[in-house]
Design an enzyme around this catalytic site. Structure first.
Site, PDB file in Angstrom:
ATOM      1  N   LYS A  97     -10.803  -1.702   7.938  1.00  0.00           N
ATOM      2  CA  LYS A  97      -9.767  -2.483   8.607  1.00  0.00           C
ATOM      3  C   LYS A  97      -9.933  -2.533  10.120  1.00  0.00           C
ATOM      4  CE  LYS A  97      -7.162  -3.481   4.998  1.00  0.00           C
ATOM      5  NZ  LYS A  97      -6.996  -4.862   4.525  1.00  0.00           N
ATOM      6  N   TRP A 145       0.828  -1.203   0.000  1.00  0.00           N
ATOM      7  CA  TRP A 145       0.000   0.000   0.000  1.00  0.00           C
ATOM      8  C   TRP A 145       0.861   1.250   0.000  1.00  0.00           C
ATOM      9  CZ3 TRP A 145      -3.970  -1.951  -1.840  1.00  0.00           C
ATOM     10  CH2 TRP A 145      -4.436  -3.195  -1.423  1.00  0.00           C
ATOM     11  N   ASP A 167      -0.846   6.997   6.552  1.00  0.00           N
ATOM     12  CA  ASP A 167      -1.922   6.066   6.239  1.00  0.00           C
ATOM     13  C   ASP A 167      -2.025   5.099   7.408  1.00  0.00           C
ATOM     14  OD1 ASP A 167      -3.571   4.056   5.349  1.00  0.00           O
ATOM     15  OD2 ASP A 167      -2.462   3.638   3.508  1.00  0.00           O
TER      16      ASP A 167
END
Length: 353
Positions: free
Chosen positions: A193, A102, A169
């Protein structure tokens, strides 16, 4: 039907109370005779939801009015582009830490907007550790990092002192541990998540850092200031995911907040890592000092045991244990709502092989 032990990496396990209240709201929200799925986002009932969903984030993070909270669509992947559009000055450059898939995705999108320096990377070692020997000077418009790496099972335990803005993030470990959130100028996280269902992304941004990039033709939806001016309703927000996220954060707040969640998460992680370290059949993919509290990626040392192990954990009612397709092995995601009893079931299965 008995409840499974859900180790899925996302969409994640949520508290049972959140499922029940969400289900009630789908049938009849606040006793108004309408479903949460059909009410207007401009109605007083939902405006109250959005206002509290934004306020509770700042309470949990101990942030003041210099920060704004937004709930946006597009997932964390859209933030890969929105961050550089808003923070990278025309002709400027940004620093990125490459710690996994990511993070690499964020780097790819930022390069489409401007100049990017990768100040540290563990890619050549299959992202098995978090790079630490780097410095971030004032020549950068911002520094971007990914706090937790779901695929590889690594997590930043500390964050660097930087001479510029810090962007993070936090998609897979937000609200799971205590941090000085005021160190960050912008935080974003896909809800699925750890804090709600898929379909909404949390953005926490310090207001004073915006409108400095010099970009005059930025798409309106990409502009954080537009969303702030419309109180996170520039367009129709994802009403149900925002509501479910609010319920999740209310559950967190009344059960001891982030500090209590961190203690529970540390206990779960210790239980599983202790078994991996003491069991000669298993090992992790990453170095010990960077192990994630949220995602434990591990593998069998003896692959001849795979069929036996797979049969055993499935028979025990465990779900979502398969590793990511790019890494293989197994991955136990232990988000806030996962009870330690589920981890004990997994450990017992590992002992039995």
């Amino acid at each position: 039907m008995s409840k499974k032990h859900n180790f899925s990496a996302g969409p994640c396990i949520l508290p049972q109370e959140v499922f029940e209240k969400s289900a009630e709201a789908i049938l009849d929200f606040n006793g108004i005779g309408l479903s949460i799925l059909e009410i207007s986002h401009r109605s007083k009932d939902f405006v109250a939801v959005m206002d509290e969903a934004r306020a509770i984030v700042k309470r949990l993070m101990n942030l003041g009015d210099d920060y704004e909270v937004l709930y946006l669509g597009g997932g964390a992947s859209l933030q890969f582009a929105m961050v550089p559009y808003n923070l990278m000055k025309v002709g400027g450059k940004a620093a990125y830490l490459d710690t996994g898939t990511w993070a690499a995705g964020a780097i790819k999108e930022a390069k489409k907007v401007g100049s990017v320096d990768i100040v540290g990377s563990s890619k050549e070692e299959n992202y098995s550790f978090i790079p630490k020997d780097y410095k971030i000077g004032a020549e950068y418009d911002y520094f971007h990092c990914t706090s937790n790496n779901t695929i590889y099972g690594t997590q930043m335990k500390t964050f660097p002192e930087v001479e510029t803005l810090m962007v993070c993030d936090m998609s897979s470990d937000i609200f799971s541990r205590q941090l000085d959130f005021s160190k960050f100028d912008l935080i974003y996280a896909g809800a699925q998540k750890n804090m709600g269902p898929a379909g909404v992304t949390l953005v926490v941004v310090k207001k004073e850092i915006l409108e400095r990039s010099g970009r005059e033709n930025m798409p309106s939806y990409f502009d954080y200031s537009q969303h702030i001016a419309k109180e996170s309703m520039y367009n129709t927000p994802p009403v149900f995911p925002v509501y479910a996220s609010l319920l999740t954060l209310q559950y967190l707040e009344k059960n001891g907040g982030i500090a209590a969640a961190e203690a529970r998460n540390e206990a779960k992680a210790k239980l599983l890592y202790d078994e991996i370290d003491s069991n000669p059949l298993f090992e992790t993919f990453c170095v010990k000092e960077d192990r994630s509290l949220m995602n434990v990626s591990f593998k069998l040392i003896d692959e001849t045991k795979k069929e036996e192990f797979d049969t055993a954990w499935k028979a025990a009612g465990i779900n979502g244990l398969n590793g990511h397709r790019s890494l293989g092995g197994y991955r136990a995601s232990m988000y806030n709502a996962l009870p330690i009893e589920s981890v004990q079931v997994l450990v017992d299965v590992m002992k039995s092989i």
